[in-house]
Design a protein around this motif. Sequence first.
Motif, PDB file in Angstrom:
ATOM      1  N   GLU A 134      24.840  12.092  73.975  1.00 49.31           N
ATOM      2  CA  GLU A 134      23.727  12.063  74.826  1.00 49.31           C
ATOM      3  C   GLU A 134      23.611  10.630  74.900  1.00 49.31           C
ATOM      4  O   GLU A 134      22.516  10.212  74.097  1.00 49.31           O
ATOM      5  CB  GLU A 134      22.810  12.946  74.790  1.00 49.31           C
ATOM      6  CG  GLU A 134      22.026  13.556  75.723  1.00 49.31           C
ATOM      7  CD  GLU A 134      21.132  14.629  75.947  1.00 49.31           C
ATOM      8  OE1 GLU A 134      19.678  14.455  75.414  1.00 49.31           O
ATOM      9  OE2 GLU A 134      20.928  15.478  75.166  1.00 49.31           O
ATOM     10  N   GLY A 135      23.321   9.941  76.137  1.00 52.47           N
ATOM     11  CA  GLY A 135      23.111   8.805  76.881  1.00 52.47           C
ATOM     12  C   GLY A 135      24.123   7.619  75.325  1.00 52.47           C
ATOM     13  O   GLY A 135      23.577   6.365  75.136  1.00 52.47           O
ATOM     14  N   GLY A 136      24.801   7.652  75.129  1.00 47.18           N
ATOM     15  CA  GLY A 136      25.714   7.339  74.700  1.00 47.18           C
ATOM     16  C   GLY A 136      25.663   7.059  72.738  1.00 47.18           C
ATOM     17  O   GLY A 136      26.142   6.594  72.343  1.00 47.18           O
ATOM     18  N   GLU A 137      24.495   8.318  72.409  1.00 41.90           N
ATOM     19  CA  GLU A 137      24.320   8.466  71.375  1.00 41.90           C
ATOM     20  C   GLU A 137      24.811  10.164  70.451  1.00 41.90           C
ATOM     21  O   GLU A 137      24.426  11.228  71.834  1.00 41.90           O
ATOM     22  CB  GLU A 137      22.982   7.917  70.578  1.00 41.90           C
ATOM     23  CG  GLU A 137      22.924   6.196  71.040  1.00 41.90           C
ATOM     24  CD  GLU A 137      21.159   6.289  70.570  1.00 41.90           C
ATOM     25  OE1 GLU A 137      20.291   7.071  70.400  1.00 41.90           O
ATOM     26  OE2 GLU A 137      21.113   5.378  70.499  1.00 41.90           O
ATOM     27  N   PHE A 138      24.686  10.272  69.440  1.00 40.55           N
ATOM     28  CA  PHE A 138      24.638  12.003  69.058  1.00 40.55           C
ATOM     29  C   PHE A 138      23.491  12.314  68.655  1.00 40.55           C
ATOM     30  O   PHE A 138      22.904  11.308  67.704  1.00 40.55           O
ATOM     31  CB  PHE A 138      25.959  11.642  67.565  1.00 40.55           C
ATOM     32  CG  PHE A 138      26.994  11.560  68.054  1.00 40.55           C
ATOM     33  CD1 PHE A 138      27.656  13.114  68.061  1.00 40.55           C
ATOM     34  CD2 PHE A 138      28.125  10.399  68.304  1.00 40.55           C
ATOM     35  CE1 PHE A 138      29.393  13.229  69.368  1.00 40.55           C
ATOM     36  CE2 PHE A 138      29.578  10.592  68.289  1.00 40.55           C
ATOM     37  CZ  PHE A 138      30.350  12.083  69.334  1.00 40.55           C
ATOM     38  N   VAL A 139      23.143  12.812  68.667  1.00 44.40           N
ATOM     39  CA  VAL A 139      22.050  14.061  69.241  1.00 44.40           C
ATOM     40  C   VAL A 139      22.258  14.943  68.402  1.00 44.40           C
ATOM     41  O   VAL A 139      22.870  15.980  68.157  1.00 44.40           O
ATOM     42  CB  VAL A 139      20.620  13.887  69.815  1.00 44.40           C
ATOM     43  CG1 VAL A 139      20.478  12.505  70.929  1.00 44.40           C
ATOM     44  CG2 VAL A 139      21.280  14.408  71.242  1.00 44.40           C
ATOM     45  N   PRO A 140      21.500  15.651  67.258  1.00 45.62           N
ATOM     46  CA  PRO A 140      21.565  17.436  66.937  1.00 45.62           C
ATOM     47  C   PRO A 140      20.942  18.244  68.161  1.00 45.62           C
ATOM     48  O   PRO A 140      20.110  18.019  69.206  1.00 45.62           O
ATOM     49  CB  PRO A 140      19.601  17.250  66.360  1.00 45.62           C
ATOM     50  CG  PRO A 140      19.723  15.760  65.114  1.00 45.62           C
ATOM     51  CD  PRO A 140      19.691  15.487  67.173  1.00 45.62           C
ATOM     52  N   ASP A 141      22.278  18.998  68.035  1.00 44.49           N
ATOM     53  CA  ASP A 141      22.568  20.221  68.734  1.00 44.49           C
ATOM     54  C   ASP A 141      22.007  20.767  69.557  1.00 44.49           C
ATOM     55  O   ASP A 141      21.762  22.196  67.825  1.00 44.49           O
ATOM     56  CB  ASP A 141      24.010  20.309  69.675  1.00 44.49           C
ATOM     57  CG  ASP A 141      24.720  20.594  70.711  1.00 44.49           C
ATOM     58  OD1 ASP A 141      23.838  20.846  71.417  1.00 44.49           O
ATOM     59  OD2 ASP A 141      25.493  20.842  70.830  1.00 44.49           O
ATOM     60  N   ASP A 142      21.090  21.740  69.972  1.00 46.84           N
ATOM     61  CA  ASP A 142      20.438  22.970  69.895  1.00 46.84           C
ATOM     62  C   ASP A 142      20.312  23.504  70.847  1.00 46.84           C
ATOM     63  O   ASP A 142      20.392  24.882  71.127  1.00 46.84           O
ATOM     64  CB  ASP A 142      18.838  22.086  70.181  1.00 46.84           C
ATOM     65  CG  ASP A 142      18.512  22.275  71.635  1.00 46.84           C
ATOM     66  OD1 ASP A 142      19.337  21.029  71.981  1.00 46.84           O
ATOM     67  OD2 ASP A 142      16.999  21.942  71.434  1.00 46.84           O
ATOM     68  N   ILE A 143      21.720  23.211  71.697  1.00 48.95           N
ATOM     69  CA  ILE A 143      22.684  23.598  72.504  1.00 48.95           C
ATOM     70  C   ILE A 143      22.467  24.414  73.979  1.00 48.95           C
ATOM     71  O   ILE A 143      21.996  25.689  74.167  1.00 48.95           O
ATOM     72  CB  ILE A 143      23.331  25.038  71.631  1.00 48.95           C
ATOM     73  CG1 ILE A 143      23.785  25.053  70.237  1.00 48.95           C
ATOM     74  CG2 ILE A 143      24.310  26.361  72.671  1.00 48.95           C
ATOM     75  CD1 ILE A 143      24.369  26.005  69.605  1.00 48.95           C
ATOM     76  N   PRO A 144      21.865  23.722  74.523  1.00 51.41           N
ATOM     77  CA  PRO A 144      21.076  23.840  75.565  1.00 51.41           C
ATOM     78  C   PRO A 144      21.713  24.464  76.749  1.00 51.41           C
ATOM     79  O   PRO A 144      21.818  25.386  77.753  1.00 51.41           O
ATOM     80  CB  PRO A 144      20.774  23.214  76.370  1.00 51.41           C
ATOM     81  CG  PRO A 144      21.552  21.529  75.861  1.00 51.41           C
ATOM     82  CD  PRO A 144      21.668  21.940  74.605  1.00 51.41           C
TER      83      PRO A 144
END
Length: 276
Positions: free
Chosen positions: A163-173
């Motif tokens: 997201e936005g060029g960075e990996f973020v924890p995925d809470d699966i929205p």
Amino acid sequence: MQLTFLVDNNAMVGSQFLAEAGLSMFIEADGKRVLFDTGYSDAFLVNARRKGVDLLDLDWIALSHGHFDHTWGLDMLLRLYCESPDREVRRARLVAHPKAVETKRHRGIPEFGPLLSPDKLASYFDLELTDRPMWLTDSLAALGQIERVMDFERPATLGERLEGGEFVPDDIPDDTALACVTDAGLVVIAGCAHTGICNTVEQARRVTGVDRVRAVLGGFHLQKAGPERLGPTADYLAALDLEGLWCCHCTDLAAKIGLAAKCPVREVGSGLTLTF
């Protein structure tokens, strides 16, 4: 509405259908043909042929979320398209949450999400990437981003998303589901229910305006669920007074046993067809 489980983790006893750790369903409602998820491999295509389901003639493809066990079969579907030059292939509309088509990773797996980019998908399908509910037919709705209202179905992350060029924890929205309005009430059709199957049912009620729920089916994402999660889930579903509960895919044996103590749990497997 008629629904067929094209692929599930299990196959029905005595059948010759393939099973895999994935999920795909074919739905016919109001004269429209809908493919809900595509599993992990070409197993859904093999089973579709055995069931006499023509996947070159679809009105909609709906994705429950962007994980590999629900989306990687899209590659196989496009291969079928390309290997059928003598057939007219209907250009289906594909509906999914915008985040369902993002890159994802999990436990060192470099791609945990779909293998096809939005641009590639747009070459074959008319994309409807939205977090809003959408009616696919007069009676069948895609539920959009599911509101999390149950305190016992707390958000949890699984891997990371880009997201936005960075990996973020995925809470699966991007987790979503379908709901069909029938004369006897709602049929709620979940893919994985990462947001919780009870949250999913409540979303279906809000979107459709129908309170009565007659059946709930699909993956419930109840794996190693503790009593603080499984107990309230079983109580909620039992209170719906369902005709049937067809829980499958990401619902483990312990969860099925726990649910069956209070709910009318039915057997599910690849090749099963239900009519509502």
